[in-house]
Design a protein around this motif. Structure first.
Motif, PDB file in Angstrom:
ATOM      1  N   LEU A   1       0.831  -1.201   0.000  1.00 37.46           N
ATOM      2  CA  LEU A   1       0.000   0.000   0.000  1.00 37.46           C
ATOM      3  C   LEU A   1       0.866   1.252   0.000  1.00 37.46           C
ATOM      4  N   SER A   2       1.921   1.234   0.796  1.00 38.43           N
ATOM      5  CA  SER A   2       2.832   2.379   0.881  1.00 38.43           C
ATOM      6  C   SER A   2       3.502   2.658  -0.458  1.00 38.43           C
ATOM      7  N   ASN A   3       3.745   1.583  -1.223  1.00 33.06           N
ATOM      8  CA  ASN A   3       4.408   1.713  -2.525  1.00 33.06           C
ATOM      9  C   ASN A   3       3.420   1.881  -3.684  1.00 33.06           C
ATOM     10  N   GLY A   4       2.122   1.960  -3.359  1.00 32.86           N
ATOM     11  CA  GLY A   4       1.117   2.127  -4.408  1.00 32.86           C
ATOM     12  C   GLY A   4       0.895   0.897  -5.251  1.00 32.86           C
ATOM     13  N   GLU A   5       1.126  -0.290  -4.662  1.00 37.27           N
ATOM     14  CA  GLU A   5       1.007  -1.544  -5.401  1.00 37.27           C
ATOM     15  C   GLU A   5      -0.196  -2.347  -4.903  1.00 37.27           C
ATOM     16  N   PRO A   6      -0.770  -3.199  -5.746  1.00 39.32           N
ATOM     17  CA  PRO A   6      -1.860  -4.079  -5.295  1.00 39.32           C
ATOM     18  C   PRO A   6      -1.319  -5.202  -4.414  1.00 39.32           C
ATOM     19  N   ILE A   7      -2.185  -5.809  -3.634  1.00 41.86           N
ATOM     20  CA  ILE A   7      -1.784  -6.964  -2.829  1.00 41.86           C
ATOM     21  C   ILE A   7      -2.297  -8.239  -3.486  1.00 41.86           C
ATOM     22  N   LYS A   8      -1.538  -9.308  -3.333  1.00 40.52           N
ATOM     23  CA  LYS A   8      -1.942 -10.615  -3.836  1.00 40.52           C
ATOM     24  C   LYS A   8      -2.517 -11.428  -2.677  1.00 40.52           C
ATOM     25  N   ILE A   9      -3.697 -11.964  -2.885  1.00 39.71           N
ATOM     26  CA  ILE A   9      -4.378 -12.743  -1.859  1.00 39.71           C
ATOM     27  C   ILE A   9      -4.511 -14.172  -2.370  1.00 39.71           C
ATOM     28  N   PHE A  10      -3.857 -15.093  -1.692  1.00 40.34           N
ATOM     29  CA  PHE A  10      -3.757 -16.468  -2.199  1.00 40.34           C
ATOM     30  C   PHE A  10      -4.883 -17.345  -1.652  1.00 40.34           C
ATOM     31  N   ASN A  11      -6.121 -16.994  -2.043  1.00 34.65           N
ATOM     32  CA  ASN A  11      -7.278 -17.800  -1.613  1.00 34.65           C
ATOM     33  C   ASN A  11      -8.235 -18.100  -2.760  1.00 34.65           C
ATOM     34  N   ASN A  12      -7.761 -17.898  -3.994  1.00 42.19           N
ATOM     35  CA  ASN A  12      -8.575 -18.140  -5.190  1.00 42.19           C
ATOM     36  C   ASN A  12      -9.791 -17.218  -5.276  1.00 42.19           C
ATOM     37  N   GLY A  13      -9.864 -16.213  -4.409  1.00 39.16           N
ATOM     38  CA  GLY A  13     -11.046 -15.347  -4.390  1.00 39.16           C
ATOM     39  C   GLY A  13     -12.287 -16.060  -3.881  1.00 39.16           C
ATOM     40  N   ASP A  14     -12.078 -17.180  -3.172  1.00 42.36           N
ATOM     41  CA  ASP A  14     -13.196 -17.988  -2.671  1.00 42.36           C
ATOM     42  C   ASP A  14     -13.525 -17.539  -1.245  1.00 42.36           C
ATOM     43  N   PHE A  15     -14.464 -16.617  -1.103  1.00 41.52           N
ATOM     44  CA  PHE A  15     -14.766 -16.053   0.214  1.00 41.52           C
ATOM     45  C   PHE A  15     -15.545 -17.029   1.093  1.00 41.52           C
ATOM     46  N   ASP A  16     -16.291 -17.942   0.471  1.00 41.19           N
ATOM     47  CA  ASP A  16     -17.057 -18.907   1.261  1.00 41.19           C
ATOM     48  C   ASP A  16     -16.148 -19.939   1.909  1.00 41.19           C
ATOM     49  N   ASN A  17     -15.055 -20.264   1.234  1.00 40.74           N
ATOM     50  CA  ASN A  17     -14.096 -21.237   1.781  1.00 40.74           C
ATOM     51  C   ASN A  17     -12.736 -20.566   1.977  1.00 40.74           C
ATOM     52  N   ASP A  18     -12.769 -19.400   2.598  1.00 42.61           N
ATOM     53  CA  ASP A  18     -11.566 -18.586   2.753  1.00 42.61           C
ATOM     54  C   ASP A  18     -10.577 -19.259   3.701  1.00 42.61           C
TER      55      ASP A  18
ATOM     56  N   PHE B   1      -7.196  -1.628   0.178  1.00 36.70           N
ATOM     57  CA  PHE B   1      -6.186  -2.219  -0.684  1.00 36.70           C
ATOM     58  C   PHE B   1      -6.764  -2.511  -2.069  1.00 36.70           C
ATOM     59  N   GLU B   2      -5.922  -2.405  -3.086  1.00 40.82           N
ATOM     60  CA  GLU B   2      -6.260  -2.956  -4.392  1.00 40.82           C
ATOM     61  C   GLU B   2      -5.913  -4.441  -4.334  1.00 40.82           C
ATOM     62  N   LYS B   3      -6.893  -5.303  -4.551  1.00 39.77           N
ATOM     63  CA  LYS B   3      -6.727  -6.730  -4.289  1.00 39.77           C
ATOM     64  C   LYS B   3      -6.692  -7.543  -5.585  1.00 39.77           C
ATOM     65  N   HIS B   4      -5.681  -8.387  -5.701  1.00 39.40           N
ATOM     66  CA  HIS B   4      -5.591  -9.359  -6.798  1.00 39.40           C
ATOM     67  C   HIS B   4      -5.642 -10.753  -6.176  1.00 39.40           C
ATOM     68  N   PHE B   5      -6.568 -11.591  -6.643  1.00 40.84           N
ATOM     69  CA  PHE B   5      -6.742 -12.916  -6.060  1.00 40.84           C
ATOM     70  C   PHE B   5      -5.979 -13.965  -6.866  1.00 40.84           C
ATOM     71  N   GLU B   6      -5.242 -14.799  -6.145  1.00 36.10           N
ATOM     72  CA  GLU B   6      -4.366 -15.799  -6.759  1.00 36.10           C
ATOM     73  C   GLU B   6      -4.676 -17.177  -6.179  1.00 36.10           C
ATOM     74  N   PRO B   7      -4.217 -18.253  -6.876  1.00 32.58           N
ATOM     75  CA  PRO B   7      -4.383 -19.605  -6.316  1.00 32.58           C
ATOM     76  C   PRO B   7      -3.576 -19.776  -5.027  1.00 32.58           C
ATOM     77  N   MET B   8      -4.010 -20.685  -4.210  1.00 32.63           N
ATOM     78  CA  MET B   8      -3.287 -21.013  -2.991  1.00 32.63           C
ATOM     79  C   MET B   8      -1.884 -21.500  -3.341  1.00 32.63           C
ATOM     80  N   GLN B   9      -0.912 -21.145  -2.517  1.00 29.49           N
ATOM     81  CA  GLN B   9       0.492 -21.455  -2.794  1.00 29.49           C
ATOM     82  C   GLN B   9       0.901 -22.824  -2.245  1.00 29.49           C
ATOM     83  N   PRO B  10       1.861 -23.497  -2.926  1.00 29.80           N
ATOM     84  CA  PRO B  10       2.366 -24.771  -2.395  1.00 29.80           C
ATOM     85  C   PRO B  10       2.931 -24.590  -0.984  1.00 29.80           C
TER      86      PRO B  10
END
Length: 339
Positions: A207-224, A287-296
């Motif tokens: 946020l301080s650098n003006g960048e989006p954050i990556k959220i590794f939950n597939n954007g699945d809010f029901d199974n977050d 935050f500007e949010k980008h949703f990504e797959p769960m990480q290994p």
């Protein structure tokens, strides 16, 4: 039992690290003598580690040694000269995802280094060894809350495997050499002066650098994903209360969860972080949010049962996530003069 009023000579490894710093400070304030050892590696910003040490240097009863626990010869010299009565081993290569990139670092620090620590404790007869394990040993365990009696033989990251190995080595040495040893399975520790690789810190940096954050939950809010976030002061308090209470059973090795016993969904955590930022800055922050797959290596949930620790020392963490994150944000903005 170690006398609770006795002032001990305590060795804290990883003393420039997040937990190591706050623990050392608490022990020094209580009148103990603390020797800290840390290799000051560059896994994250070394300046933050140096700033932590500057605070500890203000105490006359603090001594710092720049060294690596994987160097057995140097570590033996530290024990021979300092004769620590209590040893708290927090030095380790941390991070689940980083273990995919730099596996050698985990074997060096978390296996060889830990073995060197426990060998030195055997040779110099300490009253109590406390060491850092991790909630990651539970792997993809679906039974919640996680209890210390759960089956933990299927780790899903090398980091978790090294921590499980520590528990096995500790049990063996306690059995063979009658060393009182306690392991603590930490659950997602956070707070001011924390680790920049942790989500709450890295999100704030983005946020301080003006960048989006990556959220590794597939954007699945029901199974977050959800995590048992544990505030640093609660972690330190748990360790301090455990020091005078070494295991006394025939095999003097016990493992305890230390978590908040109140898991929070990842998206709720992000909302609480946004609220803390908004409070500090006096304007709405998102935050500007980008949703990504769960990480290994990531696990879907961490959730600690704290009954065993409470039974042993009468303590369980209580700091709510909103309060802890506000304390972090207040520190972050003041420290970095940014956002």
């Amino acid at each position: 039992m170690v006398n609770t009023n006795e002032k001990n000579n305590i060795l804290v490894t990883g003393s420039a690290g997040f937990i190591g710093f706050f623990l050392s400070k608490k022990l020094l304030e209580a009148g103990h003598s603390v020797t800290g050892i840390d290799n000051l590696n560059d896994y994250y910003d070394v300046n933050l580690k140096i700033d932590r040490l500057k605070i500890l240097y203000k105490f006359d009863s603090f001594k710092f040694i720049k060294g690596d626990i994987s160097d057995k010869g140097d570590l033996q010299k530290v024990f021979k000269k300092g004769q620590p009565e209590i040893v708290i081993n927090l030095a380790a290569q941390a991070g689940v995802r980083y273990s995919l990139e730099k596996p050698d670092a985990y074997i060096q620090s978390n296996i060889i280094g830990f073995h060197n620590i426990i060998e030195a404790c055997k040779d110099y007869t300490v009253k109590h060894l406390i060491y850092a394990s991790s909630s990651s040993v539970y792997g993809a365990n679906k039974k919640v809350p996680f209890e210390e009696t759960d089956f933990v033989d299927h780790p899903v990251s090398l980091y978790a495997a090294t921590k499980k190995s520590n528990e096995l080595i500790a049990h063996t040495y306690s059995h063979l050499y009658d060393i009182p040893i306690s392991g603590l399975r930490f659950f997602t520790v956070y707070g001011p002066m924390g680790r920049p690789d942790m989500a709450y810190f890295s999100f704030t940096n983005k946020l301080s650098n003006g960048e989006p954050i990556k959220i590794f939950n597939n954007g699945d809010f029901d199974n977050d994903l959800y995590r048992d976030f544990t505030y640093i002061d609660d972690i330190v308090e748990g360790i301090v209360k455990l020091i005078p209470n070494p295991p006394t059973e025939k095999v003097k090795h016990e493992v305890y969860n230390i978590g908040n016993n109140n898991p929070v969904k990842l998206m709720k955590f992000i909302t609480a972080l946004e609220a803390a930022l908004s409070n500090k800055l006096g304007k709405e922050v998102q935050f500007e949010k980008h949703f990504e797959p769960m990480q290994p290596g990531d696990v879907p949930a961490t959730y600690a049962s704290t009954d065993k620790l409470y039974s042993a020392v009468g303590f369980k963490p209580t700091t709510p996530i909103e309060e802890g994150l506000q304390n972090f944000i207040d520190w972050y903005v003041d420290y970095y003069k940014s956002i």
